[in-house]
Enzyme design. Structure first.
Site, PDB file in Angstrom:
ATOM      1  N   PRO A 173      41.878  18.933  24.965  1.00  0.00           N
ATOM      2  CA  PRO A 173      41.140  18.461  24.078  1.00  0.00           C
ATOM      3  C   PRO A 173      42.066  17.756  22.955  1.00  0.00           C
ATOM      4  CG  PRO A 173      41.878  20.744  23.571  1.00  0.00           C
ATOM      5  CD  PRO A 173      42.924  20.337  24.689  1.00  0.00           C
ATOM      6  N   TRP A 174      41.214  17.722  21.816  1.00  0.00           N
ATOM      7  CA  TRP A 174      42.046  16.613  20.835  1.00  0.00           C
ATOM      8  C   TRP A 174      42.639  17.541  19.643  1.00  0.00           C
ATOM      9  CZ3 TRP A 174      39.328  18.285  16.859  1.00  0.00           C
ATOM     10  CH2 TRP A 174      38.100  18.660  16.723  1.00  0.00           C
ATOM     11  N   LYS A 198      44.999  14.817  32.096  1.00  0.00           N
ATOM     12  CA  LYS A 198      44.452  13.729  31.346  1.00  0.00           C
ATOM     13  C   LYS A 198      44.106  14.347  29.877  1.00  0.00           C
ATOM     14  CE  LYS A 198      40.199  13.371  30.252  1.00  0.00           C
ATOM     15  NZ  LYS A 198      40.313  12.645  29.096  1.00  0.00           N
ATOM     16  N   PRO A 199      44.859  13.751  28.876  1.00  0.00           N
ATOM     17  CA  PRO A 199      44.516  13.979  27.657  1.00  0.00           C
ATOM     18  C   PRO A 199      43.336  13.798  27.167  1.00  0.00           C
ATOM     19  CG  PRO A 199      46.303  12.146  27.596  1.00  0.00           C
ATOM     20  CD  PRO A 199      45.882  12.692  29.085  1.00  0.00           C
ATOM     21  N   SER A 200      42.774  14.143  25.962  1.00  0.00           N
ATOM     22  CA  SER A 200      41.648  13.670  25.241  1.00  0.00           C
ATOM     23  C   SER A 200      42.071  12.382  25.099  1.00  0.00           C
ATOM     24  CB  SER A 200      41.405  14.298  23.898  1.00  0.00           C
ATOM     25  OG  SER A 200      40.521  13.712  23.097  1.00  0.00           O
ATOM     26  N   SER A 251      35.236  21.826  25.330  1.00  0.00           N
ATOM     27  CA  SER A 251      34.049  22.332  24.800  1.00  0.00           C
ATOM     28  C   SER A 251      33.361  23.229  26.136  1.00  0.00           C
ATOM     29  CB  SER A 251      33.173  21.400  24.362  1.00  0.00           C
ATOM     30  OG  SER A 251      32.921  20.382  25.472  1.00  0.00           O
ATOM     31  N   GLU A 272      39.379  27.454  29.009  1.00  0.00           N
ATOM     32  CA  GLU A 272      39.424  27.894  27.809  1.00  0.00           C
ATOM     33  C   GLU A 272      38.425  26.875  26.982  1.00  0.00           C
ATOM     34  OE1 GLU A 272      41.464  30.222  27.003  1.00  0.00           O
ATOM     35  OE2 GLU A 272      42.814  30.138  28.716  1.00  0.00           O
ATOM     36  N   CYS A 306      39.872  26.935  17.801  1.00  0.00           N
ATOM     37  CA  CYS A 306      39.105  27.421  18.572  1.00  0.00           C
ATOM     38  C   CYS A 306      38.823  29.136  18.397  1.00  0.00           C
ATOM     39  CB  CYS A 306      39.057  27.433  20.144  1.00  0.00           C
ATOM     40  SG  CYS A 306      40.985  27.664  20.423  1.00  0.00           S
ATOM     41  N   GLU A 404      29.460  26.934  17.204  1.00  0.00           N
ATOM     42  CA  GLU A 404      30.920  26.467  16.583  1.00  0.00           C
ATOM     43  C   GLU A 404      30.839  25.172  15.999  1.00  0.00           C
ATOM     44  OE1 GLU A 404      33.504  25.043  19.919  1.00  0.00           O
ATOM     45  OE2 GLU A 404      34.885  26.129  19.089  1.00  0.00           O
TER      46      GLU A 404
END
Ligand code: NAD
Length: 502
Positions: A173-174, A198-200, A251, A272, A306, A404
């Site tokens: 995620p970012w 694969k990054p955000s 998410s 996660e 998170c 969230e």
């Protein structure tokens, strides 16, 4: 207590400070496949934006299915040799990676803050824990414990082998781009797997810089980085027949999509996902210490966390006093661009879309009659800044208390007794983390045991360590990051049984 209806903080700007990064600091805007930076199969590119200024700071290629396939092929070719390395060899590589990252700490901190808007203190913490994660896994892989070999059936010797899975696909995620990459890469490599990450699409810079910095330390194909969108590149990784496991931090919706895409090949899935951490404050808690801890527990990484302490449930007899102290803390938070000072505590939201999502929650809450004790909306731009916010008089079941928000927003609800506190704390679909605040040791143990969350802190919140696992229950997913539990997750056990009867 004074109640305000509008934002109270002003964004501190860096008028004379030099820019955080220069062109020379940027990683190659390419994919990293089989040990080399390569162009993608198309010219399509994605803008990477500095959320403090809204300036485009880089353009990275958008991967196609073919780009993912060529990265997976490289990881497949590399897996046998990497898996054959003994733990000591893999451990030495991970230590060398940690050393290399440590040498470039300042660069990684600046890049991370430029791409995410994080205060420098947060990026520094991220890089320190990134390095520590590699060091922990380098040590842990040499000291794994398991069932002893022995005879468990007469005349039959059982030997348990712990084997790598093969190729692991990783999607990050970012909110902690480098740190979440490290939480996956370190145990995956330690356990003897190769990977494609694969990054955000919003925050690829430190993952690409990682690849650039450690390229000479890893055999080609062991780590591959492919940029791109979740729906194309991420989905292909999740469904790919040669990927043995898919690990996502992201998410809940992305988690569902990944689990569905992984179902056809029955590959392992490690998720996660989101959190909505309740903070249960009893009447015997040290209220000042609790409020002061929430300054970081709730607002670290600008609330884009998170595990953030975002949902206070406080005993009705002390609620007013507690809210006053919490509001005092929140009003004094320093909001600003990362370059505007070492003491900045809260930065912008990561993107325009996320900023609109967070302010949308605030607008709807106000329309529903939730009272704003401080903050409550956007701060002046440029940049995607939201005022640190405390919402009170939040009714049970309100949207802001269940979903969230992932921004600098804390809601406060009250409860009358322990039973109500536990029932309401557990009454959310997510189960990542929670905290209990009380001076009564029996109560703290009992309540912690009854809370349905993967981590429960007592008189603390958001303190993490490499030795202990991190991961959720319920809608927060399954699988554990950090600790020896992550090493277990990224490997498989094989039982070999020898008949030695004569
Ligand atoms: P996101 O789900 O939008 O994106 C995460 C990653 O998933 C990105 O790389 C994205 O491209 C990819 N993705 C999106 N759709 C996909 C699909 N259909 N198939 C495959 N990949 C897909 O999440 P985000 O907005 O980047 O991050 C915020 C979320 O991450 C929050 O919900 C937060 O709670 C969660 N998070 C959890 C933890 C944890 O440890 N549990 C840590 C950090 C963040």
């Amino acid at each position: 207590m004074t109640t305000t209806t509008g934002p109270t903080a002003a964004v501190r700007r860096a008028t004379d400070a030099p820019p955080l990064i220069t062109e020379a600091d940027l990683p190659p805007a390419r994919h990293f496949i089989d040990g080399k930076f390569v162009d993608g199969s198309t010219q399509q590119a994605i803008d990477v934006v500095d959320p403090s200024t809204e300036n485009v700071i880089a353009r990275i290629p958008e991967a196609t299915v073919e780009d993912i396939d060529s990265a997976v092929a490289a990881a497949v070719s590399a897996k046998e040799q990497w898996a054959l390395r003994v733990p000591k060899d893999r451990s030495e590589v991970l230590h060398a990676v940690a050393d290399r990252l440590a040498e470039h700490t300042d660069l990684l901190v600046r890049l991370e803050s430029a791409n995410t808007g994080k205060p420098l203190a947060v990026s520094r913490d991220d890089v320190a824990m990134t390095i520590d994660t590699f060091r922990f896994m380098a040590g842990a892989v040499r000291a794994t414990t398991s069932l002893a070999a022995g005879d468990y059936a007469e005349d039959h010797l059982s030997v348990i082998l712990r084997e790598p899975l093969g190729v692991v696909g990783v999607i990050t995620p970012w909110n902690y781009p480098l740190l979440m990459a490290a939480w996956k890469i370190a145990p995956i490599l330690a356990a003897g797997n190769t990977l494609v990450i694969k990054p955000s699409e919003q925050t690829p810079l430190t993952t690409l810089k990682f690849a650039e910095l450690v390229a000479d330390l890893l055999p080609p194909g062991v780590v591959n980085v492919v940029n791109g969108y979740g729906a194309v590149a991420g989905a292909r990784l999740a469904e790919h027949p040669d990927v043995d496991m898919i690990a996502l931090t992201g998410s809940v919706n992305s988690g569902r999509a990944v689990a569905r895409a992984a179902a056809d090949t029955l590959k392992r899935v490690h998720l996660e996902l989101g959190g909505k951490a309740p903070v249960v404050v009893f009447e015997d808690a040290d209220l000042a210490a609790t409020a002061s801890s929430l300054r970081t527990g709730s607002f670290w990484n600008s609330g884009q966390e998170c595990g953030a302490a975002c949902r206070v449930l406080v005993h009705e007899s002390v609620a007013e006093r507690f809210v006053e102290q919490l509001v005092g803390e929140v009003r004094s938070l320093v909001v600003g661009e990362p370059t505007s000072g070492e003491d900045v505590e809260v930065g912008p939201m990561v993107s325009k879309a996320h900023f609109e999502r967070v302010t949308g929650y605030l607008e709807r809450a106000k329309a529903e009659g939730v009272r704003v004790a401080t903050g409550g909306g956007a701060l002046d731009g440029p940049g995607y800044f939201v005022a640190p916010t405390v919402l009170v008089d939040v009714p049970e079941g309100a949207e802001v208390a269940r979903e969230e928000i992932f921004g600098p927003v804390v809601t406060v609800e009250t409860f009358a007794d322990e039973e109500e506190a536990v029932r309401r704390a557990n009454d959310v679909p997510l189960g990542l983390s929670a905290s209990v605040w009380t001076e009564n040791a029996r109560r703290s143990h009992d309540i912690a045991a009854r809370l349905d969350f993967g981590t429960v802190w007592v008189n603390s919140h958001l303190v993490l360590a490499g030795e202990v696992p991190w991961g959720g229950f319920k809608g927060s997913g399954y699988g554990r990051d950090l600790s020896i539990y992550a090493l277990d997750d990224y490997s498989r056990t094989k039982h070999v049984m020898h008949n030695h009867g004569r």
